[in-house]
Design a protein around this motif. Structure first.
Motif, PDB file in Angstrom:
ATOM      1  N   VAL A  94       0.848  -1.196   0.000  1.00 24.23           N
ATOM      2  CA  VAL A  94       0.000   0.000   0.000  1.00 24.23           C
ATOM      3  C   VAL A  94       0.882   1.244   0.000  1.00 24.23           C
ATOM      4  CG1 VAL A  94      -1.745   1.288   1.314  1.00 24.23           C
ATOM      5  CG2 VAL A  94      -1.855  -1.204   1.222  1.00 24.23           C
ATOM      6  N   LEU A 117     -11.215  -1.930  10.094  1.00 23.59           N
ATOM      7  CA  LEU A 117     -11.326  -1.573   8.679  1.00 23.59           C
ATOM      8  C   LEU A 117     -12.508  -2.289   8.053  1.00 23.59           C
ATOM      9  CD1 LEU A 117     -10.073  -0.074   6.283  1.00 23.59           C
ATOM     10  CD2 LEU A 117      -8.672  -2.120   5.839  1.00 23.59           C
ATOM     11  N   TYR A 118     -12.560  -3.602   8.225  1.00 18.68           N
ATOM     12  CA  TYR A 118     -13.686  -4.423   7.775  1.00 18.68           C
ATOM     13  C   TYR A 118     -13.995  -5.439   8.873  1.00 18.68           C
ATOM     14  CZ  TYR A 118     -12.447  -2.673   3.116  1.00 18.68           C
ATOM     15  OH  TYR A 118     -12.161  -1.882   2.050  1.00 18.68           O
ATOM     16  N   ILE A 160      -9.715  -7.603  -0.933  1.00 13.76           N
ATOM     17  CA  ILE A 160      -9.359  -6.204  -1.158  1.00 13.76           C
ATOM     18  C   ILE A 160      -8.636  -6.142  -2.495  1.00 13.76           C
ATOM     19  CG2 ILE A 160      -8.068  -4.220  -0.303  1.00 13.76           C
ATOM     20  CD1 ILE A 160      -8.292  -5.374   2.488  1.00 13.76           C
ATOM     21  N   THR A 211      -7.935  -0.379  -4.435  1.00 12.06           N
ATOM     22  CA  THR A 211      -8.830  -0.039  -3.329  1.00 12.06           C
ATOM     23  C   THR A 211      -8.226   1.088  -2.495  1.00 12.06           C
ATOM     24  OG1 THR A 211      -9.709  -2.285  -3.193  1.00 12.06           O
ATOM     25  CG2 THR A 211      -9.949  -0.911  -1.234  1.00 12.06           C
ATOM     26  N   SER A 212      -9.058   2.051  -2.136  1.00  9.97           N
ATOM     27  CA  SER A 212      -8.641   3.145  -1.251  1.00  9.97           C
ATOM     28  C   SER A 212      -8.990   2.759   0.186  1.00  9.97           C
ATOM     29  CB  SER A 212      -9.357   4.439  -1.640  1.00  9.97           C
ATOM     30  OG  SER A 212      -9.023   5.478  -0.744  1.00  9.97           O
ATOM     31  N   LEU A 213      -7.987   2.776   1.055  1.00  6.12           N
ATOM     32  CA  LEU A 213      -8.172   2.348   2.440  1.00  6.12           C
ATOM     33  C   LEU A 213      -8.292   3.544   3.384  1.00  6.12           C
ATOM     34  CD1 LEU A 213      -5.447  -0.456   2.523  1.00  6.12           C
ATOM     35  CD2 LEU A 213      -7.897  -0.711   2.040  1.00  6.12           C
ATOM     36  N   SER A 214      -8.983   3.348   4.467  1.00  7.39           N
ATOM     37  CA  SER A 214      -9.150   4.402   5.461  1.00  7.39           C
ATOM     38  C   SER A 214      -7.814   4.792   6.082  1.00  7.39           C
ATOM     39  CB  SER A 214     -10.105   3.935   6.555  1.00  7.39           C
ATOM     40  OG  SER A 214     -10.033   4.789   7.691  1.00  7.39           O
ATOM     41  N   VAL A 274      -4.089   0.432  -2.413  1.00  9.00           N
ATOM     42  CA  VAL A 274      -3.493  -0.890  -2.596  1.00  9.00           C
ATOM     43  C   VAL A 274      -2.905  -0.948  -4.006  1.00  9.00           C
ATOM     44  CG1 VAL A 274      -3.892  -3.377  -2.626  1.00  9.00           C
ATOM     45  CG2 VAL A 274      -5.184  -1.934  -1.040  1.00  9.00           C
ATOM     46  N   SER A 307      -6.994   1.693   8.679  1.00  8.79           N
ATOM     47  CA  SER A 307      -6.172   0.718   7.957  1.00  8.79           C
ATOM     48  C   SER A 307      -4.817   0.559   8.635  1.00  8.79           C
ATOM     49  CB  SER A 307      -5.975   1.179   6.515  1.00  8.79           C
ATOM     50  OG  SER A 307      -4.858   0.552   5.931  1.00  8.79           O
TER      51      SER A 307
END
Length: 249
Positions: free
Chosen positions: A111, A191-192, A134, A138-141, A120, A145
């Motif tokens: 990332v 995150l998830y 993922i 993908t844009s992660l927090s 990512v 994250s």
């Protein structure tokens, strides 16, 4: 009397910005999309969107299908590969991540921060069930994250403040100092739901920071074992990637 010559102000090309917005929308959908649908998504009239699509088709970025819908071509991969090369990441990245995912039995990802997002840029999965879904791109927090947390912890001074001024939610200074001191970060169900991930930081010879992470289902991840895998992979990283030097702040 001496006059000071003013630098010309930058003039943004609205037509280019609109065409790029179409590429962003096409990248977010899983199937081909019609011009009318795209016009609604970007809040523009259909005739203008159609002209932009035809331009993108001519340039090789977009493909028009027989049913008059549109989808991205693989040209984006060429640009992505160029960006990865300029960031100091070579062709050996994929087999390196493959080895890590196979050894750990979990999903391995790389990332990087791009503007106000943690993206990512590479990801490889093991051949086991219950993988972390993922996708590349993908844009992660930035707040929850594990990868974004460690990237912000090792970032140059000012990066975190700039993000906060832009309205991006980040970990607190105290949390970032903890990640920086211990050399890793993690998240569990933040995150998830149902996902646990652990990340460490690497730096390319061009000065770009990247987070290397392993992720899997909550309850299966052993932090200590995962950290051992990540550190072993860091020692085998492709040329031009090293752990960043610690900062004293």
């Amino acid at each position: 009397m001496t006059t000071t010559k003013k630098e010309p102000r930058s003039r943004l090309l609205t037509s280019v910005l609109r065409a790029l917005a179409l590429l962003d929308v096409l990248a977010d959908v899983e199937t081909s999309v019609g011009a009318s649908d795209l016009a609604g998504r970007v809040d523009a009239d259909r005739s203008s969107v159609f002209q932009q699509l035809q331009t993108l088709v001519h340039a090789g970025w977009v493909e028009q299908l027989p049913d008059a819908t549109y989808r991205l071509t693989l040209k984006a991969f060429t640009v992505a590969n160029g960006a990865m090369t300029q960031a100091g990441l070579g062709a050996r990245l994929t087999p390196w991540l493959d080895r890590l995912a196979t050894r750990a039995g979990e999903t391995a990802s790389l990332v990087m921060i791009d503007g106000t997002q943690a993206i990512v840029v590479a990801r490889r999965e093991p051949s086991v069930a219950m993988k972390a879904n993922i996708d590349i791109g993908t844009s992660l927090s930035m707040r929850t994250s594990a990868s974004a947390r460690i990237l912000l912890a090792v970032a140059e001074p000012g990066v975190v403040e700039d993000l906060r001024h832009a309205g991006v939610e980040t970990p607190s200074d105290r949390e970032l100092a903890q990640y920086r001191t211990q050399g890793w970060s993690e998240q569990c169900d933040e995150l998830y739901p149902g996902m646990h991930s652990v990340a460490i930081a690497l730096r390319t010879t061009q000065g770009a920071d990247a987070a290397l992470s392993l992720a899997g289902p909550t309850g299966r991840i052993d932090r200590h074992a995962v950290l051992d895998h990540l550190r072993a992979a860091a020692a085998e990283a492709p040329d031009g990637m090293v752990p960043p030097l610690p900062r004293d702040t």
